[in-house]
Scaffold this motif. Structure first.
Motif, short mmCIF file in Angstrom:
data_model
loop_
_atom_site.label_atom_id
_atom_site.label_comp_id
_atom_site.label_asym_id
_atom_site.label_seq_id
_atom_site.Cartn_x
_atom_site.Cartn_y
_atom_site.Cartn_z
N THR A 31 5.07 7.90 0.99
CA THR A 31 6.14 7.11 0.38
C THR A 31 5.66 5.69 0.20
O THR A 31 5.01 5.13 1.09
CB THR A 31 7.41 7.13 1.26
OG1 THR A 31 7.86 8.49 1.38
CG2 THR A 31 8.52 6.29 0.65
N MET A 32 5.95 5.12 -0.97
CA MET A 32 5.56 3.74 -1.25
C MET A 32 6.74 2.99 -1.83
O MET A 32 7.30 3.37 -2.87
CB MET A 32 4.40 3.71 -2.24
CG MET A 32 3.79 2.33 -2.39
SD MET A 32 2.82 1.85 -0.93
CE MET A 32 3.30 0.13 -0.78
N GLU A 33 7.15 1.94 -1.11
CA GLU A 33 8.27 1.11 -1.55
C GLU A 33 7.76 -0.29 -1.87
O GLU A 33 6.95 -0.85 -1.14
CB GLU A 33 9.34 1.04 -0.48
CG GLU A 33 9.97 2.38 -0.13
CD GLU A 33 11.04 2.26 0.95
OE1 GLU A 33 11.38 1.11 1.32
OE2 GLU A 33 11.51 3.30 1.43
N PHE A 34 8.25 -0.83 -2.97
CA PHE A 34 7.94 -2.20 -3.36
C PHE A 34 9.25 -2.99 -3.41
O PHE A 34 10.03 -2.83 -4.35
CB PHE A 34 7.26 -2.25 -4.73
CG PHE A 34 5.93 -1.55 -4.77
CD1 PHE A 34 4.79 -2.16 -4.27
CD2 PHE A 34 5.81 -0.28 -5.32
CE1 PHE A 34 3.55 -1.53 -4.33
CE2 PHE A 34 4.58 0.35 -5.40
CZ PHE A 34 3.45 -0.27 -4.89
N ARG A 35 9.49 -3.79 -2.38
CA ARG A 35 10.70 -4.61 -2.33
C ARG A 35 11.97 -3.80 -2.62
O ARG A 35 12.82 -4.17 -3.42
CB ARG A 35 10.59 -5.77 -3.32
CG ARG A 35 9.45 -6.73 -3.00
CD ARG A 35 9.41 -7.90 -3.95
NE ARG A 35 8.34 -8.82 -3.61
CZ ARG A 35 8.07 -9.93 -4.27
NH1 ARG A 35 8.81 -10.27 -5.32
NH2 ARG A 35 7.07 -10.72 -3.89
N GLY A 36 12.05 -2.66 -1.96
CA GLY A 36 13.24 -1.84 -2.08
C GLY A 36 13.16 -0.78 -3.17
O GLY A 36 13.97 0.15 -3.19
N PHE A 37 12.20 -0.92 -4.10
CA PHE A 37 12.04 0.10 -5.15
C PHE A 37 11.10 1.19 -4.63
O PHE A 37 9.98 0.90 -4.20
CB PHE A 37 11.45 -0.52 -6.41
CG PHE A 37 11.03 0.49 -7.44
CD1 PHE A 37 11.98 1.23 -8.14
CD2 PHE A 37 9.68 0.72 -7.69
CE1 PHE A 37 11.59 2.17 -9.08
CE2 PHE A 37 9.28 1.65 -8.64
CZ PHE A 37 10.24 2.38 -9.34
N VAL A 38 11.55 2.43 -4.67
CA VAL A 38 10.75 3.55 -4.19
C VAL A 38 9.91 4.07 -5.35
O VAL A 38 10.40 4.79 -6.23
CB VAL A 38 11.63 4.67 -3.60
CG1 VAL A 38 10.75 5.81 -3.08
CG2 VAL A 38 12.50 4.12 -2.48
N ALA A 39 8.62 3.72 -5.35
CA ALA A 39 7.73 4.14 -6.43
C ALA A 39 7.23 5.56 -6.24
O ALA A 39 7.02 6.30 -7.21
CB ALA A 39 6.54 3.18 -6.53
N VAL A 40 7.02 5.94 -4.98
CA VAL A 40 6.60 7.30 -4.63
C VAL A 40 7.42 7.74 -3.44
O VAL A 40 7.57 6.98 -2.47
CB VAL A 40 5.09 7.35 -4.29
CG1 VAL A 40 4.70 8.70 -3.72
CG2 VAL A 40 4.25 7.02 -5.53
N ASN A 41 7.94 8.95 -3.50
CA ASN A 41 8.87 9.41 -2.47
C ASN A 41 8.45 10.76 -1.90
O ASN A 41 8.49 11.78 -2.59
CB ASN A 41 10.28 9.51 -3.05
CG ASN A 41 11.31 9.89 -2.00
OD1 ASN A 41 11.22 9.46 -0.86
ND2 ASN A 41 12.28 10.71 -2.38
N ASN A 42 8.00 10.75 -0.64
CA ASN A 42 7.80 11.97 0.14
C ASN A 42 6.85 12.96 -0.55
O ASN A 42 7.14 14.15 -0.67
CB ASN A 42 9.15 12.65 0.42
CG ASN A 42 9.05 13.66 1.53
OD1 ASN A 42 8.28 13.51 2.48
ND2 ASN A 42 9.84 14.74 1.42
N VAL A 43 5.69 12.47 -0.98
CA VAL A 43 4.71 13.33 -1.65
C VAL A 43 3.81 13.99 -0.61
O VAL A 43 3.23 13.32 0.24
CB VAL A 43 3.87 12.51 -2.64
CG1 VAL A 43 2.62 13.27 -3.05
CG2 VAL A 43 4.70 12.16 -3.86
N THR A 44 3.74 15.31 -0.69
CA THR A 44 2.85 16.09 0.17
C THR A 44 1.87 16.83 -0.73
O THR A 44 2.27 17.48 -1.70
CB THR A 44 3.65 17.08 1.04
OG1 THR A 44 4.46 16.32 1.96
CG2 THR A 44 2.73 18.00 1.82
N LEU A 45 0.60 16.72 -0.38
CA LEU A 45 -0.46 17.18 -1.28
C LEU A 45 -1.61 17.74 -0.46
O LEU A 45 -1.92 17.22 0.61
CB LEU A 45 -0.95 15.99 -2.12
CG LEU A 45 -2.06 16.17 -3.13
CD1 LEU A 45 -1.56 16.97 -4.33
CD2 LEU A 45 -2.57 14.81 -3.60
N ALA A 46 -2.24 18.81 -0.95
CA ALA A 46 -3.42 19.37 -0.30
C ALA A 46 -4.46 19.68 -1.36
O ALA A 46 -4.20 20.46 -2.28
CB ALA A 46 -3.07 20.64 0.48
N VAL A 47 -5.62 19.05 -1.25
CA VAL A 47 -6.74 19.31 -2.15
C VAL A 47 -7.76 20.14 -1.40
O VAL A 47 -8.32 19.69 -0.40
CB VAL A 47 -7.38 17.99 -2.64
CG1 VAL A 47 -8.54 18.29 -3.59
CG2 VAL A 47 -6.34 17.10 -3.31
#
Length: 252
Positions: A14-30
């Motif tokens: 999860t990536m938040e910028f000053r309250g804006f959620v740019a990425v939310n709960n990403v789960t990934l397997a390569v």
């Protein structure tokens, strides 16, 4: 190697910028030995995810593992030393050095000569054999002694990949490797990535869905900062939600 264990995994990114959620709960397997694409419409969060995976951004929440090691708190240079290399980290080639000299410079770190940039060309010539192997691997042998600034655009991108390979990575992360290329260059770089993938795991952000369909074992689709679909290209391209996200423009 679809059933191979993950070489790179992320959970709950999860990536938040000053309250804006740019990425939310990403789960990934390569999975090791695969070519994996991260795709999505503009603004989907692909670049933000890529920057978190390569440690140019520290996630607000979540965990990233590479080869079983928690790399979440690490810096980009630290994960590069572990074998996780993003192309642009070393892809700013020296325009007035030749193709050979660019690759030799990139080889200095794994050859423990990185602190000896001032050494004479005779001493650094010990790197020539490996440099020439890499140059041949990316089909640049005809340009070995040409200054990088004189290379056509597609050939310059091939040189960037050669300098990335010089770090001897286990996994390459390529950010839109086909951007700005014509049809002929796209075919050439696609063939190069296919060859690279025989010995390296590749994760790529790519807008050209024809390239994704041709190269990738698995595709993760992002939309509005969340994972919309994950699977083979045939699976995700048939998903109505993916078609809607792309508004039909890439699937008509």
């Amino acid at each position: 190697m679809v059933n191979a264990p993950p070489i790179l995994s992320a959970e709950g990114l999860t990536m938040e910028f000053r309250g804006f959620v740019a990425v939310n709960n990403v789960t990934l397997a390569v999975r090791e030995g695969t070519v994996h694409a991260l795709i999505g419409p503009n603004g989907a969060g692909k670049t933000t995810v890529f920057n978190m995976l390569t440690k140019f951004l520290t996630p607000t929440r979540g965990r990233i593992e590479f080869r079983g090691t928690d790399i979440t708190p690490m810096k980009p240079a630290e994960v590069a030393r572990l074998g996780l290399v993003r192309s642009f980290q070393i892809s700013a080639v020296f325009p007035h050095l030749t193709v050979l000299d660019n690759v030799r410079v990139a080889l200095q770190r794994p050859s423990h000569l990185a602190t000896q940039f001032w050494r004479s060309s005779d001493i650094l010539s010990v790197l020539d054999e490996r440099a020439l192997e890499l140059i041949e691997a990316v089909n640049l042998s005809a340009y070995t002694h040409l200054p990088a600034v004189e290379l056509p655009y597609g050939r310059k991108r091939a040189l960037e990949i050669a300098t990335t390979l010089a770090l001897d990575p286990a996994m390459l992360l390529l950010d839109e490797p086909m951007a700005g290329m014509g049809h002929e260059d796209i075919g050439r770089i696609s063939d190069l990535i296919r060859r690279i993938s025989k010995n390296h795991t590749v994760l790529m952000v790519e807008h050209n869905l024809h390239v994704v369909a041709d190269l990738c074992d698995r595709v993760t689709v992002l939309a509005r900062g969340e994972i919309l679909a994950d699977g083979t290209y045939d699976d995700v391209s048939a998903d109505p939600r993916v078609r809607e996200a792309y508004m039909g423009t890439e699937h008509e």
